[in-house]
Design a protein around this motif. Structure first.
Motif, PDB file in Angstrom:
ATOM      1  N   SER A 164       0.832  -1.195   0.000  1.00 46.88           N
ATOM      2  CA  SER A 164       0.000   0.000   0.000  1.00 46.88           C
ATOM      3  C   SER A 164       0.868   1.246   0.000  1.00 46.88           C
ATOM      4  N   PHE A 165       0.565   2.161  -0.890  1.00 48.57           N
ATOM      5  CA  PHE A 165       1.342   3.390  -0.958  1.00 48.57           C
ATOM      6  C   PHE A 165       0.723   4.501  -0.117  1.00 48.57           C
ATOM      7  N   ASP A 166      -0.227   4.113   0.752  1.00 47.60           N
ATOM      8  CA  ASP A 166      -0.911   5.110   1.579  1.00 47.60           C
ATOM      9  C   ASP A 166       0.050   5.964   2.382  1.00 47.60           C
ATOM     10  N   ALA A 167       0.945   5.269   3.089  1.00 48.41           N
ATOM     11  CA  ALA A 167       1.855   6.008   3.969  1.00 48.41           C
ATOM     12  C   ALA A 167       2.680   7.002   3.166  1.00 48.41           C
ATOM     13  N   LEU A 168       3.238   6.508   2.044  1.00 50.99           N
ATOM     14  CA  LEU A 168       4.070   7.389   1.230  1.00 50.99           C
ATOM     15  C   LEU A 168       3.265   8.574   0.708  1.00 50.99           C
ATOM     16  N   ALA A 169       2.028   8.294   0.302  1.00 49.07           N
ATOM     17  CA  ALA A 169       1.191   9.374  -0.225  1.00 49.07           C
ATOM     18  C   ALA A 169       0.919  10.415   0.852  1.00 49.07           C
ATOM     19  N   THR A 170       0.629   9.934   2.081  1.00 50.96           N
ATOM     20  CA  THR A 170       0.368  10.878   3.170  1.00 50.96           C
ATOM     21  C   THR A 170       1.556  11.789   3.398  1.00 50.96           C
ATOM     22  N   ILE A 171       2.741  11.181   3.393  1.00 52.59           N
ATOM     23  CA  ILE A 171       3.935  11.961   3.692  1.00 52.59           C
ATOM     24  C   ILE A 171       4.143  13.066   2.671  1.00 52.59           C
ATOM     25  N   VAL A 172       3.874  12.739   1.417  1.00 57.84           N
ATOM     26  CA  VAL A 172       4.180  13.714   0.380  1.00 57.84           C
ATOM     27  C   VAL A 172       3.090  14.775   0.243  1.00 57.84           C
ATOM     28  N   SER A 173       1.872  14.434   0.675  1.00 58.88           N
ATOM     29  CA  SER A 173       0.791  15.388   0.410  1.00 58.88           C
ATOM     30  C   SER A 173       0.392  16.221   1.614  1.00 58.88           C
ATOM     31  N   THR A 174       0.508  15.658   2.821  1.00 62.04           N
ATOM     32  CA  THR A 174       0.066  16.419   3.989  1.00 62.04           C
ATOM     33  C   THR A 174       0.950  17.620   4.235  1.00 62.04           C
ATOM     34  N   GLY A 175       0.320  18.761   4.443  1.00 59.94           N
ATOM     35  CA  GLY A 175       1.045  20.021   4.617  1.00 59.94           C
ATOM     36  C   GLY A 175       2.077  19.964   5.715  1.00 59.94           C
ATOM     37  N   ARG A 176       1.657  19.342   6.846  1.00 64.50           N
ATOM     38  CA  ARG A 176       2.553  19.294   8.004  1.00 64.50           C
ATOM     39  C   ARG A 176       3.872  18.604   7.669  1.00 64.50           C
ATOM     40  N   TYR A 177       3.794  17.506   6.953  1.00 62.70           N
ATOM     41  CA  TYR A 177       5.013  16.751   6.670  1.00 62.70           C
ATOM     42  C   TYR A 177       5.843  17.425   5.610  1.00 62.70           C
ATOM     43  N   VAL A 178       5.153  18.078   4.662  1.00 55.73           N
ATOM     44  CA  VAL A 178       5.907  18.789   3.635  1.00 55.73           C
ATOM     45  C   VAL A 178       6.687  19.931   4.267  1.00 55.73           C
ATOM     46  N   SER A 179       6.041  20.646   5.197  1.00 64.66           N
ATOM     47  CA  SER A 179       6.769  21.739   5.846  1.00 64.66           C
ATOM     48  C   SER A 179       7.865  21.200   6.759  1.00 64.66           C
ATOM     49  N   ALA A 180       7.646  19.998   7.301  1.00 64.36           N
ATOM     50  CA  ALA A 180       8.716  19.388   8.101  1.00 64.36           C
ATOM     51  C   ALA A 180       9.944  19.188   7.233  1.00 64.36           C
ATOM     52  N   LEU A 181       9.720  18.683   6.012  1.00 63.89           N
ATOM     53  CA  LEU A 181      10.840  18.477   5.094  1.00 63.89           C
ATOM     54  C   LEU A 181      11.510  19.802   4.771  1.00 63.89           C
ATOM     55  N   GLN A 182      10.699  20.819   4.482  1.00 71.30           N
ATOM     56  CA  GLN A 182      11.267  22.126   4.139  1.00 71.30           C
ATOM     57  C   GLN A 182      12.079  22.684   5.291  1.00 71.30           C
ATOM     58  N   ASN A 183      11.521  22.594   6.519  1.00 72.25           N
ATOM     59  CA  ASN A 183      12.243  23.110   7.678  1.00 72.25           C
ATOM     60  C   ASN A 183      13.563  22.389   7.875  1.00 72.25           C
ATOM     61  N   SER A 184      13.523  21.052   7.749  1.00 74.20           N
ATOM     62  CA  SER A 184      14.751  20.289   7.939  1.00 74.20           C
ATOM     63  C   SER A 184      15.785  20.680   6.910  1.00 74.20           C
ATOM     64  N   LEU A 185      15.357  20.808   5.657  1.00 69.20           N
ATOM     65  CA  LEU A 185      16.298  21.155   4.594  1.00 69.20           C
ATOM     66  C   LEU A 185      16.888  22.541   4.816  1.00 69.20           C
ATOM     67  N   SER A 186      16.032  23.501   5.224  1.00 68.20           N
ATOM     68  CA  SER A 186      16.556  24.855   5.398  1.00 68.20           C
ATOM     69  C   SER A 186      17.501  24.908   6.598  1.00 68.20           C
ATOM     70  N   LEU A 187      17.176  24.160   7.657  1.00 67.12           N
ATOM     71  CA  LEU A 187      18.082  24.120   8.812  1.00 67.12           C
ATOM     72  C   LEU A 187      19.422  23.512   8.409  1.00 67.12           C
ATOM     73  N   ALA A 188      19.348  22.422   7.652  1.00 71.05           N
ATOM     74  CA  ALA A 188      20.579  21.761   7.226  1.00 71.05           C
ATOM     75  C   ALA A 188      21.405  22.694   6.352  1.00 71.05           C
ATOM     76  N   LEU A 189      20.728  23.428   5.461  1.00 75.05           N
ATOM     77  CA  LEU A 189      21.444  24.349   4.583  1.00 75.05           C
ATOM     78  C   LEU A 189      22.128  25.448   5.383  1.00 75.05           C
ATOM     79  N   SER A 190      21.389  26.081   6.318  1.00 79.06           N
ATOM     80  CA  SER A 190      21.997  27.151   7.125  1.00 79.06           C
ATOM     81  C   SER A 190      23.176  26.622   7.917  1.00 79.06           C
ATOM     82  N   ALA A 191      22.971  25.452   8.539  1.00 79.12           N
ATOM     83  CA  ALA A 191      24.043  24.902   9.365  1.00 79.12           C
ATOM     84  C   ALA A 191      25.281  24.623   8.533  1.00 79.12           C
ATOM     85  N   SER A 192      25.089  24.045   7.340  1.00 80.56           N
ATOM     86  CA  SER A 192      26.247  23.696   6.512  1.00 80.56           C
ATOM     87  C   SER A 192      26.968  24.931   6.019  1.00 80.56           C
TER      88      SER A 192
END
Lengths: 267, 296
Positions: free
Chosen positions: B56-84
C-alpha cells in the motif's frame, strides 16, 4: 608590523573557535560542582558530593556499564571487520574500490536518524525485542567504517616483502595475519579500536531507537534531563569524559608515533 | 555437470573468500536488511494496532501530500542548509589557519581542543549549551552582572539555539577537513605563482581555493547529512519548536504509526541519496581540476 597583527588575529580566531567548541563542556564541568540541585548561574556554593552520588546512583551505573559492554563488543567487531576490509581494499583486486567502500561505509554516511529508524523497523519485523544485542549489531554497522578509515593508511603502508618472505617460508594465511601483518599495524589497530569504542560509547540516536528498555549512558541522560535531573548527571559525565580524554590521548600518541617512525623510514 | 557446479560452489564458499567478504556480508545482512525492512514497513498498513504486510502506498502518499510533513521536510532542509553554510564559513578560515598560519605546536593544541569534545557525551554537550543559553544560564547571568538588561529575550527554544549546538559539532569537522585538504598543497606553488606575476588575490583564488575545494565540498556534505540526522540538538536546544523531520518521526512512532515513520525515513533516504550523488559528482570534478594543477 602588519604581519604581526595578522598573525595575532589568526591566533585569536583559532582561540575563539576552540573556546566556542569547548564552552558547553566547561559549563557542564562547572555545574557538576554546584551544591544547588537546580542548575543556575551564578554559582553560589560548591561541593563535590554529587560525584559521590553519581557513583551510587543505580540507574546511572547501569547505563554506564551497559554502554561499556556494548562499546567493547562493538569496538572488537568493528576492528576485526575493518581489518578484513582493509585487506580487501589493499590486497585484492576488487572491481571497484569506491563501490566496495560505499557499500561498507554507507551506514556512516547517511543521516544517523535514518539508520536508527531503519534498524528499528528491521528488528520489529524480525520480532526481535530491543536489547543490548540489537544495539551492538546496529552500532557495529555504524562504527566499522570509521575503523576502516583509520586502518586503511597503515594497511596500505605494510611492507609486502616481509609478507612474501613469510609465505615463502611456509606460513599459512592465518599465521601471516597474526604474526606478520598485525604486529606491523598494531598501532593502527589500537587507534581503530579506541575510536570505534568512543563512537559507540557516545552514540545516542541509534541506541535510543533500537534499545527498547535497555538504556545506554546517553539515553539515560536524555531521559533524565527533563524531570529527574540531578547534578550527579554532569558529575558522571565529567568522570567519563576524563576517561575518554585519556583514551584519545593514547590514539593521538599511537598515530603520532607511527607518523614519526614513517618519517624516519622515508627520510 | 553436477561435479562442475559443485566445484564452482565450493570455490565460491571457500573459507578464505567468506572471511574476506565478512564486512560486506555483515553490512548486507544487517544494514541493507534494515533498509529493506524500512521499505517493507513503509509499504505496510497498520490494522488493529498490528503491522500487516501489504503493498500500500498510503503512507508514502500521506507523507508527500500532507502540509505538516511537507513543511517538516522544508524546515529540515533549510536548517541543514543554514548549518552547513555557517559551518563552512566559520570552519574554512580556521582550516586555512591550521594549514598555514599556526606553528606546529599551536596546530597540535588547536587540533586537540577541536577533537577533545568529541570524546564526551553528545547529549550532555547539548545540555552544556542549555546551561549557557537558559534563563539563569551563564550568558544571562554574565550580562546582568555587567549591567546589561537582556530582558525577556529567550535564547533557548529557537532555531538559533539549535544552530549553536549543531555548529559546535560541525565547525571542528569542517576546519579539520579543510585543513587536511590544504595540507596537500606544495607551498612552492605560491612562490611560483607570485614569480609569474599573480596578485595575492589571484593566488588565493586559483591555488588555495582549488586545493581547499574538495575539503569544503566534503565538509558541506557531511554537515548537511549530520544536521538532517540530528535530533538531540534540535530537541534539547530548539525545544522542538520547529517541526522537523526528526520531530515528525518521533511523533508518528509515539502513536505507533510505523508505516508513516518509515515513509519519512525513505524520504530522508532519497534526500541523502541526492545530496551524496551531487557531492560525489562535484568532488570528482574538483579532484580532476586539482590534478591538472599538480601536473602543471
Amino acid at each position: 608590523m602588519a604581519k604581526r597583527t595578522v598573525s595575532f588575529l589568526w591566533k585569536l580566531y583559532a582561540i575563539l573557535l576552540c573556546g566556542f567548541v569547548v564552552a558547553p563542556l566547561g559549563a557542564v564541568a562547572v555545574i557538576a560542582f554546584q551544591s544547588r540541585r537546580i542548575a543556575a548561574f551564578p554559582i553560589e556554593s560548591w561541593t563535590v558530593s554529587w560525584f559521590r552520588e553519581a557513583l551510587v546512583d543505580r540507574q546511572l551505573a547501569n547505563g554506564v556499564f551497559t554502554s561499556l559492554r556494548i562499546a567493547l563488543l562493538v569496538a572488537t567487531l568493528s576492528t576485526c571487520l575493518a581489518i578484513v576490509s582493509a585487506h580487501v581494499l589493499c590486497r585484492t583486486r576488487v572491481r571497484s574500490q569506491l563501490m566496495y567502500f560505499l557499500g561498507v561505509a554507507l551506514p556512516s554516511l547517511i543521516p544517523v536518524i535514518l539508520t536508527g529508524i531503519a534498524f528499528l523497523m528491521y528488528f520489529q519485523l524480525l520480532g526481535v525485542r530491543g536489547s543490548g544485542w540489537s544495539i551492538v549489531v546496529a552500532h557495529t554497522c555504524y562504527c566499522s567504517p570509521l575503523a576502516l578509515a583509520v586502518l586503511y593508511r597503515p594497511y596500505l603502508s605494510l611492507d609486502r616483502d616481509i609478507e612474501d618472505a613469510a609465505k615463502n617460508l611456509g606460513a599459512s594465511p592465518l599465521q601471516t595475519v597474526l604474526r606478520v601483518i598485525l604486529p606491523q599495524i598494531f598501532r593502527g589497530v589500537v587507534a581503530a579500536f579506541v575510536l570505534a569504542f568512543l563512537l559507540s560509547w557516545d552514540e545516542f540516536v541509534i541506541a535510543w531507537f533500537v534499545g527498547g528498555f535497555t538504556n545506554t549512558f546517553p539515553t539515560v541522560l536524555y531521559g533524565a534531563l527533563g524531570t529527574s535531573y540531578t547534578p550527579s548527571l554532569p558529575a558522571m559525565t565529567v568522570m567519563t569524559a576524563s576517561l575518554s580524554i585519556v583514551l584519545i590521548g593514547t590514539v593521538v600518541f599511537c598515530l603520532d608515533r607511527r607518523a614519526a617512525v614513517q618519517g624516519e623510514m622515508d627520510g | 555437470m553436477r561435479f562442475v557446479v559443485h566445484h564452482r560452489l565450493a570455490k565460491l564458499l571457500r573459507p578464505s573468500r567468506l572471511v574476506l567478504s565478512s564486512h560486506v556480508l555483515w553490512q548486507a545482512v544487517f544494514f541493507f536488511g534494515a533498509l529493506a525492512a524500512l521499505v517493507l514497513v513503509a509499504l505496510s498498513k497498520v490494522e488493529d494496532y498490528r503491522l500487516t504486510p501489504s503493498l500500500s502506498f498510503d503512507a508514502l502518499a500521506t507523507i508527500v501530500s500532507t502540509g505538516r510533513y511537507v513543511s517538516a521536510l522544508q524546515n529540515s532542509l533549510s536548517l541543514a542548509l543554514s548549518a552547513s553554510i555557517l559551518a563552512m564559513v566559520l570552519g574554512c578560515p580556521l582550516g586555512y589557519a591550521l594549514a598555514f598560519e599556526l606553528s606546529p605546536r599551536a596546530r597540535r593544541w588547536v587540533l586537540l581542543f577541536l577533537v577533545w569534545p568529541f570524546c564526551s557525551n553528545y547529549v550532555l554537550r547539548m545540555y552544556g549549551w542549555q546551561l549557557w543559553l537558559a534563563e539563569n544560564g551563564v550568558l544571562k547571568s554574565l550580562a546582568s552582572s555587567v549591567g546589561i538588561n537582556v530582558g525577556d529575550i529567550s535564547l533557548l527554544n529557537t532555531r538559533g539555539a539549535s544552530l549553536v549546538g549543531l555548529l559546535s559539532v560541525l565547525v571542528p569537522l569542517s576546519s579539520v577537513l579543510v585543513f587536511l585538504s590544504l595540507k596537500r598543497m606544495n607551498p612552492v606553488l605560491i612562490q611560483a605563482a607570485r614569480n609569474l606575476g599573480a596578485s595575492a588575490f589571484q593566488t588565493l583564488l586559483r591555488i588555495h581555493f582549488a586545493y581547499a575545494l574538495p575539503g569544503l565540498v566534503i565538509a558541506f556534505l557531511l554537515s548537511f547529512l549530520l544536521t538532517l540526522g540530528d535530533f538531540a540538538a534540535t530537541s534539547i536546544l530548539g525545544g522542538n519548536q520547529e517541526y522537523l523531520i526528526a520531530t515528525a518521526i518521533q511523533d508518528r512512532l509515539k502513536v505507533n504509526a510505523l508505516p508513516e515513520a518509515a515513509a519519512m525515513g525513505i524520504e530522508m533516504l532519497c534526500v541523502a541519496a541526492v545530496v551524496l550523488t551531487i557531492g560525489f559528482l562535484v568532488l570528482v570534478r574538483t579532484r580532476t581540476e586539482g590534478h591538472a594543477l599538480q601536473r602543471e
